[in-house]
Design a protein around this motif. Structure first.
Motif, PDB file in Angstrom:
ATOM      1  N   VAL A  93       0.848  -1.188   0.000  1.00 21.58           N
ATOM      2  CA  VAL A  93       0.000   0.000   0.000  1.00 21.58           C
ATOM      3  C   VAL A  93       0.886   1.241   0.000  1.00 21.58           C
ATOM      4  O   VAL A  93       1.831   1.350   0.791  1.00 21.58           O
ATOM      5  N   HIS A 125      -2.122  -5.001  -2.785  1.00 17.50           N
ATOM      6  CA  HIS A 125      -1.375  -4.035  -1.989  1.00 17.50           C
ATOM      7  C   HIS A 125      -1.714  -4.265  -0.524  1.00 17.50           C
ATOM      8  O   HIS A 125      -2.866  -4.101  -0.119  1.00 17.50           O
ATOM      9  N   THR A 127      -0.810  -3.413   3.647  1.00 15.28           N
ATOM     10  CA  THR A 127      -0.115  -2.515   4.562  1.00 15.28           C
ATOM     11  C   THR A 127       0.984  -3.303   5.294  1.00 15.28           C
ATOM     12  O   THR A 127       1.097  -4.517   5.149  1.00 15.28           O
ATOM     13  N   GLU A 179      -6.506  -3.463  -2.402  1.00 12.22           N
ATOM     14  CA  GLU A 179      -5.832  -3.095  -1.167  1.00 12.22           C
ATOM     15  C   GLU A 179      -6.368  -3.903   0.004  1.00 12.22           C
ATOM     16  O   GLU A 179      -7.585  -4.108   0.128  1.00 12.22           O
ATOM     17  N   PRO A 225      -4.502   2.733   3.302  1.00  9.68           N
ATOM     18  CA  PRO A 225      -5.232   2.465   2.062  1.00  9.68           C
ATOM     19  C   PRO A 225      -6.426   3.383   1.878  1.00  9.68           C
ATOM     20  O   PRO A 225      -6.757   4.185   2.762  1.00  9.68           O
ATOM     21  N   ALA A 229     -10.621  -0.618   0.914  1.00  7.46           N
ATOM     22  CA  ALA A 229      -9.709  -1.715   1.231  1.00  7.46           C
ATOM     23  C   ALA A 229     -10.445  -2.836   1.951  1.00  7.46           C
ATOM     24  O   ALA A 229     -11.388  -2.600   2.716  1.00  7.46           O
TER      25      ALA A 229
END
Length: 244
Positions: A93, A125, A127, A179, A225, A229
């Motif tokens: 992210v 993506h 985190t 995400e 994000p 997400a």
């Protein structure tokens, strides 16, 4: 499963297996090398989906770019020859907001190559992982103090990362980015301060608006994000309790 013996890859293999999918872990230790191409043809023979969660062994600018460009070129070529129907790659992210870092430029190059290849694909993506908070602390330590910008941060458990990747791999190609993130937002300095205290690490954490994140200046939302997400289930407190 490229990178299938690592932290995330091994968990993805397990989760896919639990849902009735046959997932094969591929890594240099199993005879598959994405840089040389060794073992790729055999690993992808008959595969419906290629999942790449591998990472560069170096975060330095040139080695990271060389790794992602070479590995992705080989994976795209071999997956096309094997007529693999879905190429899934794990990324980060905020990659496109962190391009002052050579590592993130390399990740962006990987994503661009996949998107431009014409192959059906999905890019996940994620985190940052709870498991990497110590690495963030170590990288950000100056004279015994951890200096971090007090920006928003939404980390997640590796188990939830793996679940998001497995869910994406089992679905239809998105031809886009998805995400995934943790269920809670924190301030980066507060998160790390709590995590260090939980580990008995005495280093003080300093909220420093000028401090970089892995060498990059970040803004309030660089690391979090968008509103759409997919959120994991594991909170930091739940994860921390599992580590004891």
């Amino acid at each position: 499963m490229i990178g299938g013996t690592g932290l995330i890859g091994s968990k993805v293999v397990t989760k896919l297996g639990e849902h009735g999918h046959e997932a094969v872990a591929a890594a240099p230790s199993t005879g598959v090398d994405t840089l040389t191409g060794e073992g790729l043809a055999d690993a992808l023979d008959g595969a419906d989906v290629l999942v790449d969660v591998s990472n560069s062994p170096s975060f330095d600018d040139e080695p990271a770019m060389e790794f992602f460009r070479t590995a992705t070129t080989n994976l795209l070529e071999q997956s096309a020859k094997a007529n693999v129907g879905h190429y899934v790659a794990l990324s980060v992210v905020g990659t496109d907001r962190l391009l002052d870092s050579g590592y993130f430029r390399a990740k962006q190059a990987q994503e661009d190559m996949i998107a431009a290849s014409g192959r059906p694909y999905s890019i996940v993506h994620a985190t940052q992982f709870f498991e990497f908070v110590r690495s963030i602390s170590d990288f950000s330590t100056v004279d015994g103090e951890v200096h971090l910008p007090p920006v928003l941060f939404q980390p997640m458990a590796a188990d939830d990362v793996a679940a998001g990747v497995a869910r994406t791999a089992a679905g239809a190609p998105l031809n886009a980015v998805r995400e995934i993130a943790g269920p809670e937002q924190f301030r980066l300095d507060e998160m790390v301060r709590t995590a260090l205290a939980d580990r008995g690490d005495p280093r003080p954490v300093v909220a420093d608006e000028q401090a970089p994140y892995f060498g990059v200046q970040v803004t309030e939302r660089s690391l979090v994000p968008g509103d759409d997400a997919q959120l994991g289930a594991v909170t930091y407190a739940q994860w921390a309790a599992q580590q004891k």
